[in-house]
Design a protein around this motif. Structure first.
Motif, PDB file in Angstrom:
ATOM      1  N   UNK A  33      15.915  39.751  83.038  1.00 33.70           N
ATOM      2  CA  UNK A  33      15.554  39.237  81.730  1.00 33.70           C
ATOM      3  C   UNK A  33      14.975  40.354  80.882  1.00 33.70           C
ATOM      4  N   UNK A  34      15.315  40.372  79.607  1.00 36.11           N
ATOM      5  CA  UNK A  34      14.714  41.365  78.725  1.00 36.11           C
ATOM      6  C   UNK A  34      15.321  41.280  77.338  1.00 36.11           C
ATOM      7  N   UNK A  35      14.685  42.002  76.423  1.00 36.53           N
ATOM      8  CA  UNK A  35      15.206  42.034  75.072  1.00 36.53           C
ATOM      9  C   UNK A  35      16.354  43.042  75.005  1.00 36.53           C
ATOM     10  N   UNK A  36      17.024  43.129  73.850  1.00 36.40           N
ATOM     11  CA  UNK A  36      18.105  44.112  73.747  1.00 36.40           C
ATOM     12  C   UNK A  36      17.501  45.510  73.830  1.00 36.40           C
ATOM     13  N   UNK A  37      18.186  46.396  74.534  1.00 34.46           N
ATOM     14  CA  UNK A  37      17.682  47.745  74.706  1.00 34.46           C
ATOM     15  C   UNK A  37      16.716  47.891  75.867  1.00 34.46           C
ATOM     16  N   UNK A  38      16.536  46.818  76.641  1.00 42.83           N
ATOM     17  CA  UNK A  38      15.588  46.917  77.746  1.00 42.83           C
ATOM     18  C   UNK A  38      16.217  47.575  78.969  1.00 42.83           C
ATOM     19  N   UNK A  39      17.555  47.741  78.950  1.00 43.24           N
ATOM     20  CA  UNK A  39      18.225  48.400  80.069  1.00 43.24           C
ATOM     21  C   UNK A  39      18.820  47.434  81.071  1.00 43.24           C
ATOM     22  N   UNK A  45      17.626  34.938  77.752  1.00 44.26           N
ATOM     23  CA  UNK A  45      17.153  33.578  77.605  1.00 44.26           C
ATOM     24  C   UNK A  45      16.281  33.188  78.803  1.00 44.26           C
ATOM     25  N   UNK A  46      14.971  33.080  78.563  1.00 45.62           N
ATOM     26  CA  UNK A  46      14.067  32.777  79.667  1.00 45.62           C
ATOM     27  C   UNK A  46      14.390  31.420  80.280  1.00 45.62           C
ATOM     28  N   UNK A  51      19.920  36.987  64.970  1.00 46.22           N
ATOM     29  CA  UNK A  51      20.262  38.308  65.486  1.00 46.22           C
ATOM     30  C   UNK A  51      19.029  39.056  65.998  1.00 46.22           C
ATOM     31  N   UNK A  52      17.886  38.397  65.992  1.00 50.75           N
ATOM     32  CA  UNK A  52      16.649  39.100  66.333  1.00 50.75           C
ATOM     33  C   UNK A  52      16.210  38.804  67.765  1.00 50.75           C
ATOM     34  N   UNK A  53      15.499  39.742  68.352  1.00 48.04           N
ATOM     35  CA  UNK A  53      14.930  39.510  69.664  1.00 48.04           C
ATOM     36  C   UNK A  53      13.783  38.512  69.545  1.00 48.04           C
ATOM     37  N   UNK A  54      13.454  37.927  70.673  1.00 45.63           N
ATOM     38  CA  UNK A  54      12.567  36.766  70.637  1.00 45.63           C
ATOM     39  C   UNK A  54      11.176  37.099  70.096  1.00 45.63           C
ATOM     40  N   UNK A  55      10.670  38.299  70.389  1.00 47.66           N
ATOM     41  CA  UNK A  55       9.335  38.655  69.881  1.00 47.66           C
ATOM     42  C   UNK A  55       9.348  38.774  68.368  1.00 47.66           C
ATOM     43  N   UNK A  62      19.841  22.232  76.433  1.00 47.74           N
ATOM     44  CA  UNK A  62      19.039  23.422  76.184  1.00 47.74           C
ATOM     45  C   UNK A  62      18.320  23.834  77.456  1.00 47.74           C
ATOM     46  N   UNK A  63      18.557  25.048  77.921  1.00 47.39           N
ATOM     47  CA  UNK A  63      17.831  25.470  79.121  1.00 47.39           C
ATOM     48  C   UNK A  63      16.347  25.666  78.805  1.00 47.39           C
ATOM     49  N   UNK A  64      15.500  25.273  79.706  1.00 47.76           N
ATOM     50  CA  UNK A  64      14.069  25.404  79.427  1.00 47.76           C
ATOM     51  C   UNK A  64      13.355  25.773  80.712  1.00 47.76           C
TER      52      UNK A  64
END
Lengths: 290, 535, 342
Positions: B41-47, B212-213, B451-455, B525-527
């Motif tokens: 799990x991670x945002x874009x660019x997290x590797x 997606x957490x 188009x934005x990361x969750x934070x 919706x996954x939760x």
């Protein structure tokens, strides 16, 4: 704030240019080559002592030496000064033809691409047909209809080039018409003409510049090709195509300099224009960069 | 205990570019048992994608593994993944399934290519295997699908085909890289259920790469949270980990994630008195494309002053078309749009920019960076509507732009930057500043955070809520994400195939959905928080 | 093989080509009227036709009628294949074209084959190893090829291979005048010699063909290679190639079946444009090598103000161009399942 930001931008621009030069030696080479050709062409009359049109029959067909760097032709004219004079003419033809077709083509293409609709479809069709037709043949026919003269050579070269600008401008504008920032411009209260001129045109200009650079080489090729066939420009005007055509008669007796020097000038110029066009394209679209 | 199917030890990956070498993975370690499902799990660019590609040996040319070790089933594959292993040992499923299939080859041949790359079955056996595969990925119309080209199939079907290709040679490990991004919520659930069932039934292992957490929690046994090339936290049971994160980054991620319980501060939705005339009154709106495709089919709704209405729908439901009709970017084919009682639907879109109402209706676009002219600085972008729509007041232009930037939390120093020099969040702020620069009464927001990361999404949503309260604007908020809409809106409208299937207050719809489609949507919706158990 | 949609598309293309053809015909018609001189003279039996004959022709051709009517008559003549008479050869233009077209086609097609044989592998390999030393060399080679005008490269090739090394035969014409010609079937010497089983003659014809064909091929190698490279590169970097690799497909299958197959479609479109460029370059090459094709015929006609011949050539080019584009459309609709009616 404004002056400060401009200064910063200029510095940033300069460092970008330096980095670009370091990373793209080929483009740098092409640009310096072109600069050299243009300078030589402009300073032609100053550099050589000979009149490109003055014949000197006793010294006809001399091979290159210290007096005549590129030798002399069958009438004793100095080939070097003729090559330089031809550079002036060929560059002038190419620049004015490409400028003309760019101005007309981009304007038509932008508005056609932006407004779309049936008019645009017809434009597109016509352009498709024109660009697929043997353009050199069309140029020949046009010169035949218009008559042999430098202006007509420019017009015919411009006419066969301008469908390319319509096509590119149309495609580039149509691709951006639906983009967010164009819609945003509508919402911000910009009218259609303003959107085309102030928003779309500046954004497609780089692509057009690439096309223009490639086209300049092609326009020279076209003009020289027509003259080689005896169309457009006529003897004794110094022009690379005519000089090659003329020199071809003397190849069999080993007088290579009559063809090789104007031929090389032609090739060097086209090469520089093409390399520069490629370099510009790479600069614009890093994805195609190797 | 059997040795793990996959072991990654201290993996470091670097990208080489003309600008130099940059490390994108700074030594990550993973271990995956047989039959286990791990979420990255991670945002874009997290590797997280790079990790998946490294394991498969599919890193792009300019990337290289500089240190560490990857072992598959006890075999070292760090620098060279044998071709036979790909497909037969491990396989990968990518996002954007339509593009993942060869456009000029029939599905049958593409599936057969995979089997023939690893085995030599007879023609009859091959035929039987293909039919079996189609059954396993629950494709009913076998013959048609096998004979089809990818462009003739829907995105969901294409992803099933890619999954069929991945399981064709019974690999031990499947790496699924955002396998449902770009698919609708319902399709997303179906695909994830399928992947889960197949993995469990065949005893395979899976690595699910996702942002997606909720999905990670619902489908995985194990989770590793990545940030900037590091694994910041990992552990068994994602539910437990997300409910009680040990790492500060994970905690921020979890809190930013919109869920059923998410709220933007105190809910202060000022419901206008019923008698007051609505700001926007849309009646029987119709938009047709082509001969008979009704993108918007008889849609009516109202928005009161200071109210915000959510417009929910999957792709193709007509929600974006409605937003463009209301903002007068395109012309309707029927119905009425009344703004402050004034009919505006009949004015041609091409001339609407000349009317004084243009400044009252502004728009925030989906792709923030893409909605900014690449040749305009942030300052020019914000100044443009002021220049165009409020002539005669340009003397104080600079101050107004700066004030606008300040109100959206955009540092003044960024104003002379171009869009490509700003981050996604900064571009989003410029887009919002531009829209509010002329003090509109109605703001139309078309998936402004998609188009934005969750934070960043959480920050932008909070900003939007604050602006609405401060300026008393009305919002038409278009989104596919029910939770996000619920955070920002008091009422919502659910669209399907251009029609309204359900409308009402958000509370009500969440508590007691009436339409079958809404119920499906809500349950898909996954939760990661057990429902009914308030956090 | 061709789907119904593909067939419809081709039908539409034929219909769409009609306005283009009409446009060219109109251009040729106007050219005939704009150019100095009297059309009746060109259609007369020869340069020595008397005034009476010309006046009679004027009336017969309807030159005293209004322009639109004249255009209709002109179209009618075209339908019958009547392009008028050539002043230079004294034959009908149709007859001249029929004699000379095979020579031009043979030259152009051979050159196209040469250039494809070189360009496709170069482009594919350059894309597969994009950014490598090899890629750079291919790029340099293309830049060099592109900047040499055909009339310069032709003359230099003749100088090198005929005058200096003596490897090539006398670079004039299609065949040594002493060689007996084969029975004319297609008019293309290589094919006719082969059909007649005369391999010595075939060899001679091939030797004559090599230099002009190479000259022309050199001119189009650059655009073809570049297009192949660009098309391959965009395919190689696409998602479905990554999927194919992730499923462990063998490399040869990925290159040939997955990449090249998809890259072929843009390349095919380029071939159409290249073919029409070559038809233009024909004029230059045929002049240098005294090749008895339609282009050199048109050039001679242009210089001699033989406008019936010139307009015949332009119409022929237009017709060829429509045909080439049809063939390419046909191939595209076979190659690409996504092609549908616009």
């Amino acid at each position: 704030m404004t002056t400060q930001s401009t200064g910063r931008q200029e510095r940033a621009g300069l460092s970008t240019a330096l980095r670009f030069a370091r990373e793209n030696p080929v483009t740098l080479f092409a640009m310096s080559g072109l600069t050299l050709i243009v300078i030589l062409a402009l300073l032609g009359p100053v550099i050589t002592r000979y009149d490109p049109l003055a014949s000197d029959v006793p010294h006809a067909l001399r091979p290159p030496d210290g007096m005549h760097w590129f030798g002399t032709d069958e009438l004793g004219r100095d080939v070097f000064s003729r090559v330089l004079a031809a550079a002036r003419l060929d560059l002038a033809i190419a620049v004015s033809a490409v400028g003309l077709s760019m101005a007309v083509g981009v304007t038509v293409g932008c508005f056609s691409g932006y407004h779309g609709g049936w008019l645009d479809r017809i434009t597109g069709r016509i352009v498709d047909v024109l660009t697929a037709f043997p353009l050199f043949v069309m140029a020949m026919a046009l010169v035949a209809v218009l008559g042999n003269s430098v202006e007509n050579l420019v017009y015919s070269t411009a006419i066969i080039n301008f469908p390319f600008y319509i096509r590119i401008a149309r495609a580039e504008v149509a691709a951006r018409r639906q983009l967010g920032w164009v819609e945003a411009a509508h919402v911000s209260g910009n009218g259609p003409s303003r959107i085309v001129l102030m928003f779309l045109l500046p954004n497609i200009m780089p692509t057009i510049a690439v096309q223009a650079s490639l086209n300049l080489g092609w326009a020279i090729l076209n003009a020289a090709g027509l003259s080689f066939l005896g169309l457009g420009i006529t003897v004794p005007t110094p022009e690379w195509g005519i000089m090659v055509a003329n020199g071809a008669h003397f190849m069999s007796s080993g007088r290579w300099w009559l063809v090789v020097f104007p031929g090389c000038a032609l090739m060097a110029t086209i090469l520089c224009f093409n390399l520069m066009g490629d370099g510009l394209r790479d600069l614009l679209d890093p994805r195609t960069r190797a | 205990m059997t040795p793990p199917i996959l072991e990654v030890e201290d993996l470091r990956v670097s990208f080489t570019s003309p600008r130099g070498v940059s490390e994108v993975l700074h030594g990550i370690s993973l271990s995956l048992q047989r039959g286990q499902i791990l979420a990255l799990v991670g945002e874009s660019g997290s590797g997280k994608s790079v990790t998946g590609l490294s394991v498969m040996g599919l890193l792009p040319r300019q990337a290289s593994i500089t240190r560490g070790c990857i072992r598959f089933d006890g075999r070292e594959i760090t620098h060279r993944v044998p071709r036979e292993l790909r497909g037969a040992g491990m396989a990968m499923v990518f996002q954007n399934p339509r593009a993942a299939l060869n456009p000029t080859r029939r599905i049958r041949n593409q599936l057969a290519d995979v089997i023939l790359a690893h085995e030599k079955p007879t023609a009859a056996e091959l035929h039987r295997r293909l039919a079996e595969l189609m059954e396993q990925v629950s494709i009913a119309d076998k013959a048609r699908c096998l004979a089809a080209y990818p462009h003739e199939l829907s995105g969901g079907l294409c992803q099933r085909i890619v999954i069929a290709m991945a399981i064709a040679c019974s690999p031990d490990l499947i790496i699924a890289d955002e396998p449902t991004t770009g698919l609708d919520v319902l399709t997303q659930k179906a695909i994830m259920d399928l992947l889960l069932d197949l993995t469990r039934a065949r005893g395979m292992s899976m690595i699910l790469v996702t942002h997606d957490l909720g999905m990670a929690a619902q489908y995985c046994d194990d989770v590793a949270v990545m940030n900037k090339g590091y694994i910041v936290e990992s552990g068994r049971d994602p539910h437990a980990l997300f409910l009680d994160p040990g790492d500060a980054y994970t905690r921020r991620l979890v809190n930013a994630c919109p869920t059923e319980q998410s709220r933007l501060g105190p809910q202060s939705v000022s419901v206008p008195p019923a008698s007051a005339a609505p700001l926007l009154d849309v009646r029987n709106l119709v938009k047709t494309y082509g001969r008979d495709f009704r993108a918007v089919d008889d849609v009516s709704f109202t928005i009161g002053r200071g109210e915000s209405l959510g417009l929910i729908g999957e792709s193709g439901s007509g929600k974006s078309t409605i937003s463009r009709l209301v903002s007068r970017l395109i012309n309707p084919d029927g119905g009425q749009i009344l703004f402050g009682g004034q009919p505006i639907g009949q004015m041609p879109a091409d001339h609407f920019y000349r009317t004084p109402l243009r400044r009252q209706i502004q728009f925030v676009f989906q792709d923030a960076a893409g909605s900014l002219n690449p040749r305009f600085t942030a300052f020019d972008a914000i100044a443009d509507p002021i220049r165009r729509l409020q002539q005669g007041e340009t003397s104080e232009l600079g101050e107004r732009v700066i004030a606008c930037a300040r109100s959206v939390g955009l540092p003044e120093g960024l104003l002379n930057r171009y869009p490509h020099q700003m981050s996604g969040g900064q571009c989003a702020r410029v887009g919002i500043a531009r829209a509010i620069a002329v003090d509109p009464q109605l703001l139309i927001l078309d998936e402004p955070t998609a188009a934005l990361d969750v934070l960043v999404q959480a920050e932008v949503l909070a900003l939007l809520e604050r602006l609405r309260r401060e300026k008393g604007m009305s919002y038409l908020f278009v989104s596919h994400d029910l939770h996000v809409v619920r955070m920002l809106c008091s009422r919502m409208l659910i669209l399907r195939h251009g029609k309204v299937v359900e409308s009402g207050s958000c509370e009500e719809i969440f508590r007691q959905p009436r339409d079958a489609y809404t119920i499906d949507l809500l349950s898909a919706i996954p939760h990661f928080r057990p429902t009914g158990n308030g956090a | 093989m061709i789907s119904r949609a593909g067939a419809t598309r081709i039908g539409l293309r034929i219909v769409a080509a009609v306005p283009a053809l009409l446009g060219v015909i109109l251009f040729a018609f106007i050219m005939m009227r704009v150019l100095p001189g009297d059309p009746a003279v060109y259609f007369a039996s020869g340069p020595n036709a008397g005034q009476a004959e010309i006046d009679a022709l004027r009336h017969k051709m309807g030159l005293d009628q209004s322009m639109p009517l004249q255009f209709l008559h002109y179209l009618e003549g075209l339908v019958r294949g009547d392009l008028g008479n050539s002043l230079v050869t004294g034959q009908t233009v149709t007859q001249d074209m029929r004699e000379r077209l095979p020579a031009s086609l043979e030259l152009t097609l051979t050159a196209l084959m040469f250039s494809l044989v070189i360009s496709l592998p170069l482009g594919v390999l350059a894309a597969w190893w994009a950014g490598s030393m090899w890629d750079q060399w291919v790029r340099a080679f293309c830049s060099l090829c592109f900047c040499v005008p055909p009339f310069v490269s032709g003359i230099l090739l003749v100088y090198l291979f005929y005058y200096m090394f003596g490897l090539a035969p006398d670079p004039t014409g299609r065949i040594n005048i002493f060689t007996p010609l084969p029975h004319r079937v297609t008019g293309m010497l290589l094919i006719d010699f082969a059909l007649a089983g005369d391999w010595a003659g075939w060899r001679q014809a091939a030797e004559q063909l090599i230099l002009p064909a190479t000259t022309m091929a050199l001119f189009v190698i650059a655009p073809l290679t570049r297009m192949t490279r660009a098309a391959m590169l965009s395919v190689v970097n696409s998602d479905f190639i990554r999927t194919a690799r992730a499923m462990g497909l063998p490399t040869w299958r990925i290159v040939i079946v997955y990449s090249l197959r998809n890259a072929l479609m843009p390349v095919l479109t380029t071939i159409g444009i290249v073919f029409s460029t070559m038809m233009g370059a024909n004029v230059l090459v045929e002049k240098i090598f005294s090749w008895p094709g339609v282009a050199s015929y048109a050039l001679d006609a242009l210089v001699a103000s033989d406008y019936a011949a010139v307009q015949g050539f332009i119409l022929l080019m237009a017709f060829l161009f429509v045909m080439v584009n049809l063939v390419i459309d046909l191939l595209l609709s076979v190659l690409d399942p996504r092609v549908t009616v616009e």
